[in-house]
Structure formats: C-alpha cells, structure tokens
Write a protein that holds these residues in place. Structure first.
Motif, PDB file in Angstrom:
ATOM      1  N   ALA A   1       1.691  -1.720  -6.267  1.00  0.00           N
ATOM      2  CA  ALA A   1       0.867  -1.715  -4.849  1.00  0.00           C
ATOM      3  C   ALA A   1      -0.418  -2.203  -5.610  1.00  0.00           C
ATOM      4  N   ARG A   2      -1.091  -2.972  -4.131  1.00  0.00           N
ATOM      5  CA  ARG A   2      -2.530  -3.505  -4.265  1.00  0.00           C
ATOM      6  C   ARG A   2      -3.579  -2.040  -4.494  1.00  0.00           C
ATOM      7  N   LEU A   3      -3.068  -0.979  -3.713  1.00  0.00           N
ATOM      8  CA  LEU A   3      -3.767   0.181  -3.685  1.00  0.00           C
ATOM      9  C   LEU A   3      -2.921   1.390  -3.363  1.00  0.00           C
ATOM     10  N   ALA A   4      -3.362   2.682  -3.624  1.00  0.00           N
ATOM     11  CA  ALA A   4      -2.712   3.682  -3.090  1.00  0.00           C
ATOM     12  C   ALA A   4      -3.580   4.865  -2.213  1.00  0.00           C
ATOM     13  N   LEU A   5      -3.194   5.130  -1.111  1.00  0.00           N
ATOM     14  CA  LEU A   5      -3.966   5.829  -0.206  1.00  0.00           C
ATOM     15  C   LEU A   5      -3.260   7.115  -0.135  1.00  0.00           C
ATOM     16  N   THR A   6      -4.051   8.289  -0.432  1.00  0.00           N
ATOM     17  CA  THR A   6      -3.759   9.816  -0.667  1.00  0.00           C
ATOM     18  C   THR A   6      -4.480  10.759  -0.305  1.00  0.00           C
TER      19      THR A   6
ATOM     20  N   VAL B   1       0.751  -1.080  -0.110  1.00  0.00           N
ATOM     21  CA  VAL B   1      -0.085   0.219   0.075  1.00  0.00           C
ATOM     22  C   VAL B   1       1.009   1.258  -0.196  1.00  0.00           C
ATOM     23  N   MET B   2       0.627   2.113  -1.093  1.00  0.00           N
ATOM     24  CA  MET B   2       1.704   3.322  -1.000  1.00  0.00           C
ATOM     25  C   MET B   2       0.693   4.330  -0.392  1.00  0.00           C
ATOM     26  N   LEU B   3       1.134   5.242   0.305  1.00  0.00           N
ATOM     27  CA  LEU B   3       0.426   6.269   1.288  1.00  0.00           C
ATOM     28  C   LEU B   3       1.165   7.716   0.829  1.00  0.00           C
ATOM     29  N   THR B   4       0.389   8.713   0.748  1.00  0.00           N
ATOM     30  CA  THR B   4       0.937   9.980   0.511  1.00  0.00           C
ATOM     31  C   THR B   4      -0.012  10.913   1.163  1.00  0.00           C
ATOM     32  N   ALA B   5       0.812  11.943   2.007  1.00  0.00           N
ATOM     33  CA  ALA B   5      -0.371  13.012   2.522  1.00  0.00           C
ATOM     34  C   ALA B   5       0.350  14.251   2.652  1.00  0.00           C
ATOM     35  N   HIS B   6      -0.181  15.178   2.335  1.00  0.00           N
ATOM     36  CA  HIS B   6       0.316  16.392   2.433  1.00  0.00           C
ATOM     37  C   HIS B   6      -0.416  17.811   2.582  1.00  0.00           C
ATOM     38  N   ARG B   7      -1.610  17.535   2.345  1.00  0.00           N
ATOM     39  CA  ARG B   7      -2.746  18.723   2.110  1.00  0.00           C
ATOM     40  C   ARG B   7      -2.717  19.727   3.389  1.00  0.00           C
TER      41      ARG B   7
ATOM     42  N   ILE C   1      -1.539  11.938  -7.356  1.00  0.00           N
ATOM     43  CA  ILE C   1      -1.687  10.617  -7.426  1.00  0.00           C
ATOM     44  C   ILE C   1      -3.222   9.956  -7.865  1.00  0.00           C
ATOM     45  N   GLN C   2      -4.018  10.649  -7.935  1.00  0.00           N
ATOM     46  CA  GLN C   2      -5.303  10.533  -8.392  1.00  0.00           C
ATOM     47  C   GLN C   2      -5.367  10.422 -10.027  1.00  0.00           C
TER      48      GLN C   2
ATOM     49  N   VAL D   1       4.166   1.745   2.620  1.00  0.00           N
ATOM     50  CA  VAL D   1       5.152   2.478   2.445  1.00  0.00           C
ATOM     51  C   VAL D   1       4.921   4.041   2.209  1.00  0.00           C
ATOM     52  N   PHE D   2       5.293   4.841   3.111  1.00  0.00           N
ATOM     53  CA  PHE D   2       4.842   6.229   3.336  1.00  0.00           C
ATOM     54  C   PHE D   2       6.046   7.248   3.217  1.00  0.00           C
ATOM     55  N   PRO D   3       6.372   7.819   1.886  1.00  0.00           N
ATOM     56  CA  PRO D   3       7.382   8.687   1.744  1.00  0.00           C
ATOM     57  C   PRO D   3       6.903  10.133   2.445  1.00  0.00           C
ATOM     58  N   VAL D   4       7.342  10.492   3.581  1.00  0.00           N
ATOM     59  CA  VAL D   4       7.034  11.676   4.658  1.00  0.00           C
ATOM     60  C   VAL D   4       7.196  12.818   3.847  1.00  0.00           C
ATOM     61  N   HIS D   5       6.489  13.776   3.575  1.00  0.00           N
ATOM     62  CA  HIS D   5       6.476  15.008   3.037  1.00  0.00           C
ATOM     63  C   HIS D   5       7.374  15.745   4.394  1.00  0.00           C
ATOM     64  N   LEU D   6       8.139  16.682   3.617  1.00  0.00           N
ATOM     65  CA  LEU D   6       8.959  17.575   4.656  1.00  0.00           C
ATOM     66  C   LEU D   6       8.263  18.599   5.534  1.00  0.00           C
TER      67      LEU D   6
END
Length: 389
Positions: free
Chosen positions: A287-292, A212-218, A297-298, A246-251
């Motif tokens: 990835a099975r899915l992306a959480l974002t 599962v790929m995760l991105t979050a930064h809004r 990413i959409q 896996v979460f590449p964390v925004h700075l």
C-alpha cells in the motif's frame, strides 16, 4: 525424583485483534517445558475470531460461544463473567493472561480477580485519558490495569502511564508490542489472494496504481463521524485516478450501512468481506498508505513501512504521532483529504514518513513476556530484558 509440576497459565480472548496479538505469546508459552497452557475463547466476535484462529493455527481448549446478535456490552460482559466462573474454578490457573481493552478483557480480569487468580495484562498502560474515546476501550483497559498483577507495557510511555497511576515498578515490564511479532511472522508468507485483490496487489507492486488500505470500525465514530469519513474517502478516490481503495468492511451494521450508501458505487473503492490476516498484511505491504480509525493498524502499518492517516480525534498511541509514522487527520473530511493527498502527491514526503522508525517493537515482545512470567513466578532466575527505542 518427582517431576516438577508445571505452572498453569490460561489465555482468554474473544476478538480478532486479541487473537492476532496473543498468538505469538501463546506460541512461546506452549514451547516452554515449565508451563501448562489452556486457551479459552469467549466468541465475542464469532466470525472474525474464527478467521484468526485458522490463520494462526490456534485450537481453543474451551470455547464459551457467547456471541449473540446485536449484543449489548452489559449483556456480553455479564455472560463472560458467568461463563468463566466454572471454567476458572475447574482449571485453577496460576495466571490468567488477557490482552488489550475489549469487553472480554475486562470481564475475564474481573472473573479471575473474584477467584483470587493473578492477571497478566498484555498491552498494558495505553491511555487516551478520555473515558468516552475510544469507547468503551479506554475504561476497559484502565480497569483491567487496576485488576492486573503483571503489566506487559508495549512502550516506555505506557510504562510511565502505569507508574503515574501508582503501579509498582516491579509489576511492569516494557516488552514492545506483540503485533510486531505477528506481522513479522505473517509478512514472510506470500498467500494467493482472491483474484481481484491479487490483481490490485500486482499492479501496486508494478507501480501502476496507488493502493490505499482502509479500515473503520470505532464505536465513537458511528453515525455522523463515520459518514464524514466515508465522504472523505469517496472524494479522495474520485480526485486521484491512480488510487484504488480496498476496504474490508467490518460486520457491524454501524459500518456496513454507511459504507454501502457512500462507497459502493465508487468504482475504485473495493468493498470486501473481512480478510484473513495473512491476506490483509500481504495487501498492506504494497500500500501507498493506510486510512484507519483502528488502534492496531497504527502499529502494524509502520512495521511494513506504510504511512498511516489516522481518522480519529484522539489516540491512546501517541508514540506513533510523535515518531511521525502516523499522521492524525481526525474525522473532518477536508483534513482527511489534505493529509492523505500530501502522501499521494509528495513523493519526497512519502519517503520520509516511510523511513521513520516504528516505535512499537523489534519482534521479541512475546519472548520478553514469557521470560517475565517465568521470572515473576520463580521459574527462572534470569530477569527479562526490556524493549527500548
């Protein structure tokens, strides 16, 4: 006979997403014998931007180096405006090309307008019609479209938004999204990942784990919403033994602090530094899915046949919701668990979502933008074709 003078185009950007989405456009422009291109970067996101410049082999002609620690949007916007004043006066381009909805996008468009230089807006017409969500992106793009003379809309829905706001038909070209061009280029690579990530990719390829790929930064999710998102991710990881996140964390500290507090101790959640784009795409392809909560990413994940769970309350990309390639869960923990859980548990539903066509492009957006520029400024008689799905 005197050689025909080349038409001058200046591309201006400052962030990672802009670099990704303008890179294939710049490649097309620089391949044209009729155009003279200058690349100017503001350095709005210094480290993330530099990473993308290397990934896409882009060398700025001008680097304003404007990033400051804990910069306020107003201060950044003022610095971009002031920094570009002399640059535009010296180089005098016939067209300034900007992308998307960042502070750099708006300030560069306004700086060009102040010197009566035409603006071309790549990814024009996206709308949530909520001025504070996404913030500040929604108003950045609306104001940029008001300043632009050429509008390169990624979809027919974006074109319709522009029409409804009074933009003349001849100033709009539906191109598809340039990120599909970028993904198609990068997806053909097979980069060697850091050992831990390479192992996860290999296990996902062998169907030993659900990656599962995760991105979050809004910005609009900072605070309580971000904590709810991460609480949902933590519970998802705890509930499903096969899942590896896996979460590449925004700075931004608004992401880093809650990520450390809520996710660091969860064994199957892997917090990493921001990844090179080729590494990110390589991982996401398995990835099975992306959480974002991301915009890009959409568009990117469906191009790789990866379902997306959107952790936002609204989106300026409704085409993906209608197409069913993106499933909107919002920021509620239970909704995130329910939506992601179905994709993890129901193989038939997962296959169905994967098979839905991506509404964002066919990999020819950059070529259409080049042809649109040439045609608009009298450098080509042939009108560009438009993207449609």
């Amino acid at each position: 006979m005197t050689a025909r003078k080349k038409f001058k185009v200046m591309s201006i950007f400052g962030t990672r997403p802009e670099a990704v989405k303008l890179a294939p456009v710049i490649e097309k422009i620089e391949s044209s014998s009729r155009l003279d291109h200058t690349l100017t970067v503001t350095g709005q996101q210094r480290e993330l931007l530099d990473q993308m410049l290397v990934s896409f082999e882009l060398t700025p002609d001008i680097d304003l180096e404007l990033m400051e620690e804990d910069q306020h949007l107003s201060d950044l916007t003022a610095r971009v405006l002031a920094g570009l004043r002399g640059v535009l006066a010296e180089h005098d381009p016939g067209l300034v090309l900007v992308h998307g909805d960042t502070a750099t996008t708006l300030a560069a468009s306004l700086a060009a307008y102040h010197q009566q230089i035409a603006v071309g807006h790549v990814e024009a017409g996206l709308r949530s019609y909520d001025r504070y969500s996404p913030f500040p992106e929604e108003m950045n793009r609306q104001l940029t479209d008001a300043l632009a003379e050429l509008h390169f809309a990624p979809t027919s829905a974006s074109r319709d938004n522009l029409r409804a706001e009074g933009i003349e038909e001849e100033r709009i070209l539906v191109t598809g999204n340039t990120v599909i061009d970028a993904v198609q280029r990068i997806a053909g690579l097979d980069p060697e990942l850091p050992p831990r990530l390479q192992l996860l990719k290999n296990k996902a390829a062998a169907d030993e784990i659900d990656l599962v790929m995760l991105t979050a930064h809004r910005r609009e999710n900072f605070g309580g919403k971000m904590k709810k998102i991460f609480a949902g991710v933590r519970e998802l990881a705890a509930r499903y033994e096969r899942v590896e996140v896996v979460f590449p964390v925004h700075l931004n500290p608004g992401v880093q602090k809650p990520a450390e507090a809520l996710l660091k101790d969860q064994a199957n959640v892997h917090l990493t530094e921001p990844l090179a784009y080729s590494h990110f795409i390589s991982l996401m392809s398995r990835a099975r899915l992306a959480l974002t909560d991301s915009g890009g990413i959409q568009e990117e994940a469906p191009a790789l046949d990866v379902p997306v769970v959107l952790m936002r309350d609204n989106t300026e990309r409704p085409e993906a919701i209608r197409a069913g390639t993106v499933l909107k869960a919002g920021t509620n923990k239970e909704s995130i668990l329910k939506t992601a859980g179905r994709l993890l548990e129901d193989d038939e539903f997962h296959r169905e979502v994967r098979s839905r066509p991506n509404p964002y492009g066919d990999g020819r957006a950059s070529e259409r933008i080049l042809q649109g520029i040439l045609h608009n400024f009298g450098l080509s008689e042939a009108p560009p074709d438009e993207f449609g799905i």
